[in-house]
Design a protein around this motif. Structure first.
Motif, PDB file in Angstrom:
ATOM      1  N   LEU A 159      48.828  70.725 -25.366  1.00 14.80           N
ATOM      2  CA  LEU A 159      48.074  71.928 -25.017  1.00 14.80           C
ATOM      3  C   LEU A 159      48.593  73.136 -25.790  1.00 14.80           C
ATOM      4  CD1 LEU A 159      45.953  73.294 -23.185  1.00 14.80           C
ATOM      5  CD2 LEU A 159      47.757  73.583 -21.473  1.00 14.80           C
ATOM      6  N   LEU A 160      49.916  73.271 -25.851  1.00 11.77           N
ATOM      7  CA  LEU A 160      50.508  74.386 -26.589  1.00 11.77           C
ATOM      8  C   LEU A 160      50.224  74.269 -28.080  1.00 11.77           C
ATOM      9  CD1 LEU A 160      53.969  74.671 -24.778  1.00 11.77           C
ATOM     10  CD2 LEU A 160      51.975  76.151 -24.488  1.00 11.77           C
ATOM     11  N   GLY A 161      50.290  73.037 -28.603  1.00 12.05           N
ATOM     12  CA  GLY A 161      50.021  72.835 -30.015  1.00 12.05           C
ATOM     13  C   GLY A 161      48.597  73.216 -30.393  1.00 12.05           C
ATOM     14  N   SER A 162      47.645  72.847 -29.552  1.00 10.01           N
ATOM     15  CA  SER A 162      46.237  73.173 -29.818  1.00 10.01           C
ATOM     16  C   SER A 162      46.018  74.680 -29.786  1.00 10.01           C
ATOM     17  CB  SER A 162      45.334  72.494 -28.783  1.00 10.01           C
ATOM     18  OG  SER A 162      45.425  71.086 -28.876  1.00 10.01           O
ATOM     19  N   LEU A 172      49.594  74.221 -17.436  1.00 13.37           N
ATOM     20  CA  LEU A 172      50.745  75.069 -17.736  1.00 13.37           C
ATOM     21  C   LEU A 172      51.813  74.905 -16.662  1.00 13.37           C
ATOM     22  CD1 LEU A 172      48.888  78.335 -18.826  1.00 13.37           C
ATOM     23  CD2 LEU A 172      49.855  76.545 -20.293  1.00 13.37           C
ATOM     24  N   VAL A 173      53.079  74.883 -17.083  1.00  9.82           N
ATOM     25  CA  VAL A 173      54.195  74.743 -16.137  1.00  9.82           C
ATOM     26  C   VAL A 173      54.387  76.060 -15.393  1.00  9.82           C
ATOM     27  CG1 VAL A 173      56.658  74.302 -15.903  1.00  9.82           C
ATOM     28  CG2 VAL A 173      55.318  73.013 -17.576  1.00  9.82           C
ATOM     29  N   ALA A 195      58.685  69.157 -13.303  1.00  9.29           N
ATOM     30  CA  ALA A 195      57.912  70.356 -13.624  1.00  9.29           C
ATOM     31  C   ALA A 195      56.600  70.299 -12.868  1.00  9.29           C
ATOM     32  CB  ALA A 195      57.666  70.440 -15.128  1.00  9.29           C
ATOM     33  N   LEU A 196      56.174  71.434 -12.357  1.00  7.90           N
ATOM     34  CA  LEU A 196      54.929  71.529 -11.592  1.00  7.90           C
ATOM     35  C   LEU A 196      53.917  72.342 -12.396  1.00  7.90           C
ATOM     36  CD1 LEU A 196      56.621  72.229  -8.163  1.00  7.90           C
ATOM     37  CD2 LEU A 196      55.360  70.163  -8.749  1.00  7.90           C
ATOM     38  N   TYR A 232      49.450  72.665  -7.387  1.00  8.03           N
ATOM     39  CA  TYR A 232      50.168  72.247  -8.587  1.00  8.03           C
ATOM     40  C   TYR A 232      50.369  70.734  -8.578  1.00  8.03           C
ATOM     41  CZ  TYR A 232      51.329  77.202  -9.214  1.00  8.03           C
ATOM     42  OH  TYR A 232      51.275  78.560  -9.392  1.00  8.03           O
ATOM     43  N   ARG A 233      50.392  70.145  -9.777  1.00  4.15           N
ATOM     44  CA  ARG A 233      50.606  68.715  -9.929  1.00  4.15           C
ATOM     45  C   ARG A 233      51.962  68.450 -10.581  1.00  4.15           C
ATOM     46  NH1 ARG A 233      47.747  67.048  -6.287  1.00  4.15           N
ATOM     47  NH2 ARG A 233      48.039  64.925  -7.112  1.00  4.15           N
TER      48      ARG A 233
END
Length: 535
Positions: free
Chosen positions: A136-139, A422-423, A415-416, A396-397
């Protein structure tokens, strides 16, 4: 001449079709490769069909009425049957059903010492992102770079490595389409993505010379075709994109080795390293692979080898029926940085899957060294559910846990993430008592709360306090709301910093007013310092 052409032309067409099939599917010329057997069987079947059509055609000079009156057809048909039978018999004789003991002994297991092997690590070395979050961050990063976004996309490799002691994911850019490849192929792919798993920092690493060998190339420079034509007999496992200590991109290409029969006992025997820029390649035995390489054995291969070890202790049929002492890995895995290598972590549970673990294993992706730790406790998904239960109002997942040593206690670090991936928060869950769950906005805050929870539950923990403390008089106090939680922001006469206190964790903070003296420990941040304990 006509008779010759009727035979010769189908043969030429068959050879051309066979070459096209080989060029596209790239089977290894190796008797241990199922793809090679399919290639041979397919070719023989096509030859039978061609001969059969010619022989059965009344207008043909080779007409025989019945195809089985043609000696060539009979020979090819018989050969096809023999090849198919050899493949089937070879598959059976290579299976765990026949070779249970050999499969069970493929992986050597060492008993590990948790507190000695897994030291308490600095939080700047904890990978807080999983592959999905990294993608996600890379995109988002490539979308913000105008000069590249119209021509290139981000590859989906995202290999996790240790780069100069920091957990990192790397992935190359790839051509956006065939026509964009035509436009840019002479210069190659100009950069790769590098994501710091601890800080979530994303960097586009530009290269002075472009990547000319990749999975998004066409024809001879496609990395899979390039490998096949240089190593026609090698059976390659999943290849990985990595960078060396100088940031030079390489393709790390493990070579499968079958040690049991024709198709059984898969492991890795050699590794081919290809410079992604120049195409230069080197062939190594596994024991000689440079130490900067992190991924030789895939997580899936290592897990399958441990499952053979755990389920086949008393033979194949025991693993199917009575399942005495049969153990297997849990669903899912994660990675941990240890001893300058990347290790696969996963839990070990009974075949019955009773939602508890009897221990866990760490498996080195470069050497296949495997360590078992006999620590019973909650299965990973039970811990994930406990963490999600603490923030169910936020939806949150939980990501798959990472194993940490917190205060000498084996701990799941989770991490949630929100719906956007997003964390947002972090959780620590005690493995042996998974009802002990700490939630924090930062890793430091989460650890502080977790240590206090363990102490309150009479768990003897090592003093791991490494946070600064401060005492002063409150000069200003203000209230704010973050993600539905109340926070107090405090200024002290002894510091210019702003201190953030989450009310839900330190309810007594509401008793303090301007002019009161207060002491607390805190972790330093960029905008404000997070209070971890009010004294």
């Amino acid at each position: 001449m006509k008779k010759f052409l009727k035979i010769f032309i189908p043969i030429i067409i068959l050879l051309i079709a066979a070459y096209i099939y080989y060029y596209i599917t790239l089977p290894a010329v190796n008797i241990h490769s199922p793809g090679f057997w399919f290639f041979i069987i397919g070719a023989l079947v096509v030859i039978c069909i061609i001969i059969g059509l010619i022989t059965a055609n009344p207008g043909s000079t080779l007409y025989r009425g019945s195809v089985f009156k043609n000696k060539l057809f009979t020979f090819i048909f018989g050969l096809t049957v023999i090849v198919v039978l050899v493949y089937i018999i070879g598959s059976i004789l290579s299976s765990p059903m026949i070779n249970a003991k050999k499969y069970q002994q493929m992986l050597k297991i060492n008993d590990g010492n948790f507190t000695e092997d897994i030291k308490e690590i600095s939080f700047n070395k904890i990978p807080i992102l999983d592959k999905d979050s990294a993608a996600l961050l890379g995109s988002r990063k490539i979308g913000s770079i105008v000069e590249y976004v119209s021509q290139f996309e981000v590859g989906n490799n995202y290999t996790q490595i240790n780069f100069k002691g920091v957990p990192t994911r790397v992935t190359p850019l790839q051509y956006g389409s065939f026509f964009k490849w035509i436009t840019n192929r002479s210069e190659g792919i100009p950069a790769y993505m590098q994501i710091d798993m601890t800080t979530q920092e994303v960097n586009l690493m530009k290269l002075t010379k472009g990547i000319h060998y990749s999975e998004s190339e066409y024809f001879g420079r496609n990395i899979h075709r390039y490998l096949r034509f240089n190593y026609p007999t090698y059976i390659f496992d999943t290849i990985n994109f990595e960078i060396d200590d100088e940031g030079i991109p390489y393709w790390i290409c493990p070579v499968k080795d079958y040690t049991i029969g024709l198709f059984g006992g898969q492991t890795v025997g050699r590794v081919v390293m290809v410079n992604a820029i120049t195409g230069e390649f080197k062939d190594y035995a596994v024991s000689d692979v440079p130490k900067w390489v992190d991924r030789v054995f895939s997580a899936e291969l290592l897990i399958s080898l441990y499952d053979y070890y755990g389920t086949l202790r008393h033979g194949y049929w025991n693993s199917v029926f009575s399942q005495k002492d049969a153990l297997q890995t849990t669903d899912g895995y994660n990675y941990i940085a240890l001893e300058d290598d990347v290790w696969v972590y996963t839990g070990v549970t009974s075949v019955a899957r009773d939602e508890s673990n009897v221990g866990f294993v760490l498996m080195n992706q470069r050497t296949a060294e495997t360590r078992f730790y006999a620590i019973s406790g909650a299965e990973e998904y039970s811990a994930m559910a406990s963490a999600e239960g603490q923030v169910q109002h936020l939806g949150y997942r939980a990501t798959f846990p990472l194993l940490l040593n917190i205060g000498g206690e084996p701990t799941y670090f989770i991490a949630l993430k929100d719906a956007a991936g997003l964390v947002k928060k972090y959780a620590m869950v005690n493995i042996s008592q998974y009802q002990i769950v700490a939630i924090g906005d930062t890793v430091n805050e989460c650890e502080k709360i977790y240590l206090e929870l363990m102490k309150s539950n009479n768990i003897n923990v090592k003093d791991s306090s490494k946070f600064p403390k401060i005492t002063g008089t409150i000069t200003k106090i203000a209230e704010g709301v973050v993600d539905g939680n109340s926070h107090y922001y405090i200024l002290l006469n002894s510091s210019d910093a702003i201190f953030d206190v989450e009310v839900v964790n330190f309810i007594n903070i509401i008793k303090y007013n301007v002019g009161d003296t207060i002491s607390f420990s805190y972790s330093e941040g960029t905008e404000s310092n997070t209070v971890l304990g009010v004294e």
